[in-house]
Motif scaffolding. Structure first.
Motif, short mmCIF file in Angstrom:
data_model
loop_
_atom_site.label_atom_id
_atom_site.label_comp_id
_atom_site.label_asym_id
_atom_site.label_seq_id
_atom_site.Cartn_x
_atom_site.Cartn_y
_atom_site.Cartn_z
N PRO A 118 0.80 -1.23 0.00
CA PRO A 118 0.00 0.00 0.00
C PRO A 118 0.83 1.27 0.00
CG PRO A 118 -0.93 -1.61 1.52
CD PRO A 118 0.39 -2.15 1.07
N VAL A 119 1.91 1.32 0.82
CA VAL A 119 2.74 2.51 0.87
C VAL A 119 3.43 2.74 -0.47
CG1 VAL A 119 4.78 3.55 1.92
CG2 VAL A 119 3.05 2.43 3.36
N SER A 120 3.93 1.68 -1.07
CA SER A 120 4.61 1.80 -2.36
C SER A 120 3.66 2.29 -3.44
CB SER A 120 5.21 0.45 -2.75
OG SER A 120 5.79 0.51 -4.04
N ALA A 121 2.46 1.75 -3.48
CA ALA A 121 1.49 2.14 -4.51
C ALA A 121 1.11 3.62 -4.38
CB ALA A 121 0.25 1.26 -4.42
N LEU A 122 0.83 4.07 -3.15
CA LEU A 122 0.46 5.47 -2.96
C LEU A 122 1.64 6.40 -3.23
CD1 LEU A 122 -1.88 5.46 0.18
CD2 LEU A 122 -2.49 5.56 -2.24
N SER A 123 2.85 5.96 -2.91
CA SER A 123 4.03 6.79 -3.18
C SER A 123 4.22 6.97 -4.67
CB SER A 123 5.28 6.15 -2.55
OG SER A 123 5.15 6.10 -1.14
N ALA A 140 7.14 14.65 -2.12
CA ALA A 140 7.34 13.43 -1.35
C ALA A 140 6.35 13.43 -0.19
CB ALA A 140 8.76 13.33 -0.82
N ALA A 141 5.70 12.31 0.04
CA ALA A 141 4.71 12.22 1.11
C ALA A 141 4.92 10.92 1.86
CB ALA A 141 3.30 12.27 0.53
N ASP A 142 4.71 10.97 3.18
CA ASP A 142 4.87 9.79 4.02
C ASP A 142 3.52 9.11 4.19
OD1 ASP A 142 7.58 10.22 4.40
OD2 ASP A 142 7.23 11.55 6.12
N PHE A 143 3.48 7.83 3.93
CA PHE A 143 2.28 7.02 4.14
C PHE A 143 2.62 5.89 5.10
CE2 PHE A 143 2.09 8.66 -0.26
CZ PHE A 143 0.96 9.45 -0.14
N VAL A 144 1.64 5.49 5.89
CA VAL A 144 1.85 4.47 6.91
C VAL A 144 0.87 3.33 6.70
CG1 VAL A 144 1.86 3.97 9.39
CG2 VAL A 144 2.64 6.20 8.56
N THR A 145 1.37 2.11 6.85
CA THR A 145 0.52 0.94 6.67
C THR A 145 -0.26 0.63 7.94
OG1 THR A 145 2.08 -0.02 5.08
CG2 THR A 145 0.49 -1.52 6.10
#
Length: 429
Positions: free
Chosen positions: A259-264, A336-341
């Motif tokens: 999920p984090v990779s896809a949103l990034s 660049a944005a930080d996403f968390v699983t």
């Protein structure tokens, strides 16, 4: 005052006498001349309609000589065929009953066969003993009025035709938008072994494209990916971003379904595509994977959110809770944005619900000033806990319809759940 022996000013005297002379000249018109040259037609008929007297104005309109009309024709003879019928069935009976009729629109037939629209007013003259003696009729030229009415009618017909064409164009546009909107959504959701799915899309206006989206698709032999989101804005521009977002997420999941990779990846694509264009575009999105376990009957869920409302987990025990997804900026707004699983496990009878903010931001109350809100949604979801995804989505669909005109934004719903075990039946002894 003039002095004795002094003559009055001739200019002053002439100025006072001029109006008097004009008025005196006006009075020299005889009653007969006024009758004959009136700006309207006059005629008198016997009670059977025979014309006894007619003025020159009306004779001029008819194009006839007095000798051919007086004593030889009846009033109805001056009318068209339709006018004669109306005269016999309506005009004459009403005149006999009331003694007068005014403002009736008819057409007189001229000597050359042409028709002339007129307004007719008639009154019966009675004798001293009350017996009817004759009928006096006034005829007004209605050609200008008829032309005005015809112009109004043409204008009305033109307006109606323009409206009809506009409605037809709008219907064609709505059909085209519906087809385009449907192309931005999956036709059907693929079967997921061990998991039930259901989705619904509400279009706020058939005249514009929405920016909500969702999808479910396989990524390998064990996992299925899912996402749901909302693009900023409406119309063709939002549709373009929706299309780009869907295909980017699908392509990203092929290389790395995390999920984090896809949103990034989506964040990078949107930011590079629209930064510096003068029209920045971004979206909110939830991306996740679900992996059913063949032996335990559970399904592991991993997801990440980019500025999107939190997912809801409806448990088989009748409870509901938001699944916390900390962090997660709007997708595409920064380089660049930080996403968390976030993770959860769906047991039999549990359902994961994703939704767009059209649901929680629906306007409620008599004045439509309140918002439905997260707490009301949580309470509603708790009432649906333990039900399969299709029933949860069906209940939410009815909820959306109940908002009426308070629901002015597109809304997407996506539910994934593990089927509850079928109830056991006692064997007959």
């Amino acid at each position: 005052m003039c002095r004795t022996g002094q003559r009055p000013d001739p200019h002053g005297a002439g100025g006072e006498q001029a109006p008097d002379a004009a008025f005196a000249a006006l009075l020299e018109d005889s009653a007969e001349e006024l009758y004959e040259s009136a700006p309207c037609g006059y005629l008198s008929t016997l009670m059977d309609g025979t014309i006894a007297k007619i003025n020159a104005t009306l004779l001029g309109w008819l194009g006839r000589e007095r000798e051919a009309v007086v004593g030889r024709m009846r009033f109805a003879d001056l009318l068209t065929v339709g006018g004669k019928l109306y005269h016999e069935t309506h005009f004459a009976p009403l005149l006999r009953m009331q003694g007068e009729v005014s403002g009736i629109a008819l057409e007189i037939r001229q000597a050359d066969g042409a028709r002339m629209p007129v307004l007719i007013s008639s009154a019966v003259k009675y004798g001293d003993t009350g017996e009817p003696l004759l009928i006096r009729t006034t005829v007004f030229d209605a050609r200008d009025r008829r032309a005005y009415e015809e112009e109004l009618l043409r204008g009305r017909k033109a307006a109606e035709e323009a409206q009809r064409r506009a409605e037809a164009d709008r219907a064609r546009l709505q059909d085209a938008l519906a087809v385009l909107q449907q192309s931005l959504l999956p036709d059907t959701l693929p079967p997921v072994p061990g998991v039930e799915t259901a989705a619904y899309y509400h279009t706020a206006s058939p005249d514009r494209l929405g920016g909500d989206f969702y999808d479910v698709f396989p990524v390998d032999g064990k996992r299925f990916a899912f996402f749901l989101g909302d693009v900023c804005g409406k119309g063709p521009e939002a549709a373009a971003v929706t299309s780009l977002t869907r295909y980017t997420l699908r392509a990203a999941a092929v290389h790395d379904p995390g999920p984090v990779s896809a949103l990034s990846t989506l964040n990078k694509v949107l930011h590079e595509r629209y930064t510096g264009s003068g029209d920045p575009r971004y979206c909110t999105a939830v991306f996740g994977t679900v992996e059913p376990h063949p032996t335990t009957g559970q399904a592991a869920v991993r997801l990440a959110s980019g500025g999107h409302p939190p997912a809801l987990v409806l448990r088989a025990d009748g409870t509901a809770e938001f699944l916390p997804t900390p962090g997660g900026l709007l997708v595409g707004i920064l380089p660049a944005a930080d996403f968390v699983t976030a993770t959860t496990v769906l047991s039999p009878g549990d359902t994961l619900l994703l939704y767009t903010d059209g649901l929680t931001e629906a306007r409620t109350g008599r004045d439509r000033r309140g918002l439905y809100g997260d707490e009301a949604l949580l309470a509603f979801a708790a009432g649906q806990a333990g039900k399969p995804p299709r029933d949860v989505v069906r209940a939410l669909t009815e909820l959306l319809r109940g908002f009426g005109d308070g629901l002015d934004d597109d809304t997407a719903l996506l539910a994934l759940g593990v089927p509850a075990p079928a109830p056991r039946q006692d064997r007959a002894r």
